[in-house]
Structures are given as C-alpha cells and as structure tokens.
Motif scaffolding. Structure first.
Motif, mmCIF file in Angstrom:
data_model
loop_
_atom_site.group_PDB
_atom_site.id
_atom_site.type_symbol
_atom_site.label_atom_id
_atom_site.label_comp_id
_atom_site.label_asym_id
_atom_site.label_seq_id
_atom_site.Cartn_x
_atom_site.Cartn_y
_atom_site.Cartn_z
ATOM 1 N N SER A 247 0.857 -1.185 0.000
ATOM 2 C CA SER A 247 0.000 0.000 0.000
ATOM 3 C C SER A 247 0.888 1.227 0.000
ATOM 4 O O SER A 247 1.856 1.324 0.763
ATOM 5 N N ASP A 248 0.567 2.152 -0.883
ATOM 6 C CA ASP A 248 1.383 3.347 -1.050
ATOM 7 C C ASP A 248 0.451 4.532 -1.242
ATOM 8 O O ASP A 248 -0.721 4.373 -1.603
ATOM 9 N N ASP A 249 0.970 5.749 -1.012
ATOM 10 C CA ASP A 249 0.205 6.948 -1.332
ATOM 11 C C ASP A 249 -0.023 7.007 -2.848
ATOM 12 O O ASP A 249 0.904 6.782 -3.633
ATOM 13 N N HIS A 250 -1.241 7.315 -3.242
ATOM 14 C CA HIS A 250 -1.573 7.459 -4.662
ATOM 15 C C HIS A 250 -2.104 8.862 -4.910
ATOM 16 O O HIS A 250 -3.246 9.167 -4.549
ATOM 17 N N PRO A 251 -1.313 9.767 -5.525
ATOM 18 C CA PRO A 251 -1.842 11.088 -5.876
ATOM 19 C C PRO A 251 -2.713 10.989 -7.125
ATOM 20 O O PRO A 251 -2.208 10.848 -8.239
ATOM 21 N N MET A 252 -4.021 11.035 -6.951
ATOM 22 C CA MET A 252 -4.969 10.863 -8.047
ATOM 23 C C MET A 252 -5.307 12.225 -8.657
ATOM 24 O O MET A 252 -5.735 13.140 -7.965
ATOM 25 N N HIS A 253 -5.109 12.319 -9.970
ATOM 26 C CA HIS A 253 -5.310 13.566 -10.706
ATOM 27 C C HIS A 253 -6.484 13.421 -11.658
ATOM 28 O O HIS A 253 -6.563 12.451 -12.418
ATOM 29 N N LEU A 254 -7.392 14.400 -11.618
ATOM 30 C CA LEU A 254 -8.547 14.425 -12.510
ATOM 31 C C LEU A 254 -8.361 15.567 -13.502
ATOM 32 O O LEU A 254 -8.218 16.724 -13.108
ATOM 33 N N HIS A 255 -8.355 15.236 -14.787
ATOM 34 C CA HIS A 255 -8.256 16.255 -15.826
ATOM 35 C C HIS A 255 -9.592 16.967 -15.995
ATOM 36 O O HIS A 255 -10.658 16.380 -15.799
ATOM 37 N N GLY A 256 -9.538 18.245 -16.385
ATOM 38 C CA GLY A 256 -10.732 18.969 -16.807
ATOM 39 C C GLY A 256 -11.609 19.523 -15.713
ATOM 40 O O GLY A 256 -12.530 20.293 -16.012
ATOM 41 N N LEU A 257 -11.352 19.160 -14.466
ATOM 42 C CA LEU A 257 -12.222 19.582 -13.371
ATOM 43 C C LEU A 257 -11.406 19.732 -12.095
ATOM 44 O O LEU A 257 -10.416 19.019 -11.889
ATOM 45 N N ASN A 258 -11.832 20.632 -11.233
ATOM 46 C CA ASN A 258 -11.421 20.598 -9.831
ATOM 47 C C ASN A 258 -12.449 19.794 -9.041
ATOM 48 O O ASN A 258 -13.586 19.596 -9.496
ATOM 49 N N PHE A 259 -12.050 19.362 -7.867
ATOM 50 C CA PHE A 259 -12.984 18.660 -6.999
ATOM 51 C C PHE A 259 -12.757 19.113 -5.564
ATOM 52 O O PHE A 259 -11.715 19.687 -5.233
ATOM 53 N N TYR A 260 -13.743 18.881 -4.728
ATOM 54 C CA TYR A 260 -13.648 19.194 -3.303
ATOM 55 C C TYR A 260 -13.242 17.932 -2.541
ATOM 56 O O TYR A 260 -13.820 16.862 -2.749
ATOM 57 N N VAL A 261 -12.262 18.069 -1.670
ATOM 58 C CA VAL A 261 -11.850 16.962 -0.809
ATOM 59 C C VAL A 261 -12.657 17.083 0.478
ATOM 60 O O VAL A 261 -12.303 17.838 1.381
ATOM 61 N N VAL A 262 -13.748 16.341 0.570
ATOM 62 C CA VAL A 262 -14.675 16.537 1.683
ATOM 63 C C VAL A 262 -14.311 15.696 2.906
ATOM 64 O O VAL A 262 -14.783 15.979 4.015
ATOM 65 N N ALA A 263 -13.478 14.674 2.725
ATOM 66 C CA ALA A 263 -13.057 13.864 3.880
ATOM 67 C C ALA A 263 -11.909 12.967 3.457
ATOM 68 O O ALA A 263 -11.756 12.635 2.279
ATOM 69 N N GLN A 264 -11.100 12.577 4.433
ATOM 70 C CA GLN A 264 -10.025 11.621 4.198
ATOM 71 C C GLN A 264 -9.660 10.968 5.519
ATOM 72 O O GLN A 264 -9.871 11.549 6.596
ATOM 73 N N GLY A 265 -9.144 9.747 5.436
ATOM 74 C CA GLY A 265 -8.814 9.045 6.672
ATOM 75 C C GLY A 265 -8.109 7.740 6.382
ATOM 76 O O GLY A 265 -7.755 7.431 5.238
ATOM 77 N N PHE A 266 -7.925 6.951 7.430
ATOM 78 C CA PHE A 266 -7.209 5.684 7.320
ATOM 79 C C PHE A 266 -8.153 4.516 7.603
ATOM 80 O O PHE A 266 -9.207 4.680 8.225
ATOM 81 N N GLY A 267 -7.752 3.325 7.141
ATOM 82 C CA GLY A 267 -8.587 2.146 7.297
ATOM 83 C C GLY A 267 -9.584 2.048 6.161
ATOM 84 O O GLY A 267 -9.408 2.614 5.079
ATOM 85 N N ASN A 268 -10.656 1.321 6.393
ATOM 86 C CA ASN A 268 -11.711 1.161 5.395
ATOM 87 C C ASN A 268 -12.753 2.261 5.563
ATOM 88 O O ASN A 268 -13.211 2.531 6.685
ATOM 89 N N TYR A 269 -13.131 2.879 4.468
ATOM 90 C CA TYR A 269 -14.164 3.919 4.522
ATOM 91 C C TYR A 269 -15.482 3.323 4.988
ATOM 92 O O TYR A 269 -15.927 2.276 4.498
ATOM 93 N N ASN A 270 -16.105 3.997 5.953
ATOM 94 C CA ASN A 270 -17.394 3.566 6.495
ATOM 95 C C ASN A 270 -18.417 4.680 6.253
ATOM 96 O O ASN A 270 -18.350 5.732 6.891
ATOM 97 N N PRO A 271 -19.350 4.486 5.321
ATOM 98 C CA PRO A 271 -20.284 5.577 4.998
ATOM 99 C C PRO A 271 -21.177 5.976 6.169
ATOM 100 O O PRO A 271 -21.615 7.126 6.255
ATOM 101 N N GLN A 272 -21.433 5.046 7.075
ATOM 102 C CA GLN A 272 -22.309 5.382 8.207
ATOM 103 C C GLN A 272 -21.624 6.321 9.197
ATOM 104 O O GLN A 272 -22.253 7.253 9.717
#
Length: 571
Positions: free
Chosen positions: A469-494
């Motif tokens: 597992s490594d840091d992955h800088p993900m780049h989206l062409h053509g758009l900006n996006f909002y980073v609304v949350a980030q964390g460690f482990g498995n994402y839990n929508p609840q």
C-alpha cells in the motif's frame, strides 16, 4: 430624456464589454521539443527537453487570457503536452493526454494548442503526457488574477517559481520500457532536483546549485511545483515558516507551517517573510515514501537562500527534514487545508448527489509472458505487476483516441461500462490481505465511465493493501474537486460521512489517497469531453492505475463540445 438614458446605458454596457475583451490577451509560445545533453552527477546525459532548458519555459498568463502554444517535435519520441490543472472549458481537444484526447505528435510533426484560462488563478504546471517524458519535459504555468483584480492576500514583494523534480543517470524512456517489458517496478531516480539542479549534497553539483537572494523584511510568494515522476516530497527552508495561500491554483484559508508536503502533480503557493538573521540558508526537498521496503533517494536536493548583505562564503544552515516515512507529518499537512470561500471563483460544494462511486485503487498481477530470457515476468509468482481501479487495469487504445471515438461514434476503441463499485468486497486495508492470491488478479480493459452533463458526483477512493500500500496522488483532468473527507482504514459511509466538510473543503485537481486509507471527493460534471483520471506516480500508470470519464454535452451550444481542430494529430 428617457431615450438619452437608454442610449447612455447601452453605451456604458458596450464600453464595459469592450473593456473586458480588451483586457484579455493572447499569450503565445513556441515549444521546440528535442534532445539536450546535460551534465549532472559527474555524467553527461542526453534528455528530452523544451527549448533547451530544464525546467522548460515558464508560462505566465492572467485569468481570462488565451494561450496559443505551437509544439514542434524534433525529438526521437512521440510527444503530447498536458496543461495540468487547466479546466479546458470547451477546449477538451487541447488537454493533451495521449490516446485520451489526441493521438501523439510524431517526430518531425507539429501541433498548436489553443485554449483559454478561465476562472482560475494560481500555480499550475505543464508537462509531457506520453509515457515517462514528463520527467524532463515540464515547466511552470502561472495564472495571475485578471486585470483590475488583486490577490486575496497582501501583495508579495516578489514571486519565486520553484520546480521540484527527479534526475536519472539513464534514458528515462529506456528505464520505463525495461520495467514494462519485464513486469517489475522501474529503477528509482539518482537524485532529486530544484529547478533542474541536484544541489550541494550531490557529487559534481555545487557549482550549479540554484541560488536565491532575499531582502530582509520582505515577503515572498513561493510557487512550488512537484514535477517529480514518482516521489512525494517534503519541502523546508531552514529557520523559516510558510503561510499556505493556495494549492493546485485554488485559494485556501491561510495555513501556517514550517514544512510543506507536495505529491507529484500538486502545487503549493506559500508566503514567506524574510525575517531571520542576515545569513545563508538551505532550501531543501526530501523524499516521502511509505512502503517499508521501497527504495528511495535518501539525499535531499538543496538550493541556497541568501539574505542581501550575508557573508557570501558562510556555510548555509540546513533544515531538519522529516523522516522519509513520516506519514503523520504528511497527513497532518494534507488534511488540514481548507478552501477560501471568499475567493472570487469559489462555488458551493454539491449537497445533492446524483452519482456515487466507490473506487478501489491498488496493485495486482496479470499473467505474462514478459521480455526476459525465460519469458517469466519479474513480478511476484513470475507474473507482471499491474495496478487497477475497481479491478480494471486500464489499457490505452492506439488506433484512435477515446475522444475521437466518442465524438465520431466509432466502436471497438472503448466500452462505457466502468463499474461504480469493486467486484469483490473485502477488508481492503488489512495487511493480512497483502499476499492473498484471490485478490491479486486484475482484468485489463479500456472501460470508461459516462456522466450526464452537470451531474453531481461523489467518489470514494479506497486504497488497498494487496501486495503493498502506497500513497496514490490521483489527478482528474478537466475539473477541480472538493476533498470533503479523508482518513485511514476502510471507509465507512455510516460513520465517516458524519465528518464531511461541506462548507469549506480544500479544492484540488490532485489528491493523495493515503496508504491504507481513503479520500472522498465531490464535483459537478459540467465540462463536456473525455477526461483522464490517473495516479500521478508514473510507475503506476503503465500498470493501469488510470481511467477515463466522459461528460456528455449539455443542452445549449455553449455546453456542446466543439469539433476537433483541423491540425489534430492522427494515429
């Protein structure tokens, strides 16, 4: 009287419109892409560069300007140029990624990129988007506020572009080809660089170490770009502190720090006041690498910052750099930035979501054979290393670009069935799954995701622990996006959704998905075209850690993708 007032209003409106048009300029450049022989680290090396320089030319424009860049390819390689972070509103044909929006510019051929910079201010970059050429084909792209408008912070005394990079004592195209053909990771670089120079700590480098002169008491705007191919970087200047005012050409709430963290493809604008003693200081950048066994360049690249009046031969003071695997420092910086809602270009975060995607990003394996004496690949189990999003290891087409196929309704180039969710649900970040063979296989394909025009999208990027597992800088062409949350482990929508920042999240075009962690982004799909999304660590792109999004045309002519330029290169 009424007629006179109507005429006056009409005249004033015409004058305002004329002034607006008159204030926008056309900025023209010519890029000659060719071979260049440089001496670094006691060795002569031939690289591919633009206009005989490393970095290449700095492009400076203002919000609202039109850029026209003629690219003449006199190198032995195919080339395209990507304007990293530029929205390309209604100019998607100029975005540049090979086989996504265009076919490459062949050796001996030329192509002219034409596009506007609209509703953007700050620091971006341009770079080649054909294989690993961006190692040396890159430069700064600076967008200043429109004429008549000022920065949302005190005007600096001077602006300093700083381009961070990497250097190989080898032909980078050969390095990548060897890695791809044998199915293993590429050889790491031999040095880190600041504005193309390794600096005092590397052999045969001190004579050309980059130098900056500061006036004590003045405030400077540092425009810092990570143009490195594979390495996230820590950045410091001994005894000095920064106030971050923008990232990825989006203004932030002022954030004070003595260390900056910049992943490949990211930019940081930071104010720094020259408030220390009259002496010399090192500016330094060092590697941030997460996997415990991953090799990295363990020597910092340096430049010298001298105060006017300092003793010219005094030894510079070196900053204490974080350890290469100091993920706590990196995460603290990357997660504490917030967006400046009073920015002239700020728009609210989408609250009602129409498209939800959960996308796993990570490593895997595909079968050989490979170009080795035995035909056996150099990856685990004799297979070829691969990377994927939702278990799809992306393959670039070669017969036609995806956008040409989309616009002309040509079948057989791609399929519009990229999955919204991974095919298997598992404990994504559990280290016990690193060697789980049931999770290592990936499927190659050119599968894209299609969005309706103006759809609101929420996307979870979930890192996995498979193989590593490594840091992955993900780049989206053509758009900006909002980073609304980030964390460690498995994402839990609840539980994790309760902590979303929907008021003033940072706005970016490249976000770091942390090792053993996740990021949630939101955006509005309001820019028709075909847009590449990929990890900005080059080693992962040929392995397939990428994808393409299609945004359909809107209901009006000004939301409809125009036809391709007549000189668009052919495959």
């Amino acid at each position: 009287m009424h007629r006179s007032l109507v005429f006056l209003a009409w005249a004033l409106a015409l004058l305002a419109c004329s002034s607006s048009f008159a204030s926008a300029l056309t900025v023209r450049h010519t890029f000659n892409v060719g071979n260049l022989r440089l001496n670094r680290l006691c060795k002569n090396q031939v690289i591919t560069a633009v206009n005989g320089g490393l970095p290449g030319p700095t492009i400076v424009a203002q919000d609202g300007d039109t850029l026209v860049v003629r690219v003449n390819n006199i190198s032995p390689y195919n080339v395209t140029i990507h304007w990293h972070g530029v929205f390309q509103l209604m100019s998607a044909w100029a975005d540049g990624p090979e086989y996504i929006t265009q076919c490459p510019i062949r050796p001996g051929q030329s192509f002219t990129y034409r596009f506007n910079v609209t509703r953007q201010e700050g620091t971006l970059l341009w770079h080649a988007h054909f294989k690993a050429l961006r190692t040396t084909v890159h430069g700064a792209l600076i967008i200043r506020p429109a004429r008549g408008r000022t920065y949302p912070f005190p005007t600096p005394f001077f602006e300093i572009p700083i381009v961070l990079g990497e250097w190989w004592n080898a032909n980078i195209m050969d390095v990548e080809e060897e890695a791809v053909s044998t199915g293993r990771p590429p050889n790491m670089s031999n040095a880190l660089t600041i504005n193309g120079q390794p600096g005092d700590l590397y052999p045969c480098s001190s004579a050309n170490t980059v130098r900056f002169t500061l006036v004590r008491g003045k405030t400077y705007l540092l425009r810092i770009i990570n143009a490195a191919l594979n390495t996230p970087l820590f950045f410091k200047i001994a005894n000095h502190k920064f106030t971050v005012v923008a990232v990825d050409a989006s203004y932030t709430d002022p954030y004070d720090s003595d260390v900056l963290v910049i992943a490949p493809g990211q930019t940081v604008d930071a104010l720094m006041t020259a408030d220390q003693a009259l002496r010399r200081y090192y500016m330094a950048a060092s590697a941030h690498v997460v996997p415990p066994l991953a090799p990295y360049v363990n020597i910092s690249t340096t430049a010298i910052v001298s105060y006017l009046g300092a003793a010219p031969l005094s030894p510079p003071l070196m900053p204490a750099m974080p350890g290469a695997r100091d993920s706590d420092t990196a995460h603290a910086f990357l997660s504490n930035l917030t967006g400046l809602t009073s920015s002239p270009h700020w728009t609210p975060v989408p609250l009602e979501i129409e498209e939800r995607m959960f996308v796993t990003v990570g490593l895997g394996l595909v079968p050989g054979p490979c170009d080795t004496p035995t035909g056996v690949c150099s990856g685990p189990g004799g297979q070829r290393l691969a990377a994927s999003m939702n278990n799809v290891s992306f393959e670039l087409p070669e017969r036609l670009s995806i956008m040409e196929a989309y616009v002309n309704n040509v079948s057989g180039i791609y399929t519009a069935d990229f999955p919204d969710n991974p095919p298997v649900t598992f404990d994504y970040t559990n280290p016990s799954n690193q060697q789980n063979p049931a999770l290592m296989g990936t499927a190659r394909g050119t599968r894209v995701k299609v969005f309706k025009y103006n759809a609101t999208v929420e996307m979870v990027f979930q890192n996995t622990a498979v193989l590593s597992s490594d840091d992955h800088p993900m780049h989206l062409h053509g758009l900006n996006f909002y980073v609304v949350a980030q964390g460690f482990g498995n994402y839990n929508p609840q539980t994790d959704a309760a902590n979303f920042n929907l008021v003033n999240p940072q706005e970016r075009n490249t976000v770091v998905v942390p090792a053993f962690g996740w990021v949630v982004i939101r955006f509005r799909a309001n820019n028709p075209g075909v847009w590449f999304v990929h990890c900005h660590i080059d080693a992962h792109v040929p392995w397939g850690l990428s994808n393409a999004f299609i945004i359909e045309n809107g209901p009006t002519p000004d939301t409809t993708l125009p036809p391709p330029p007549s000189d668009l290169p052919k495959c």
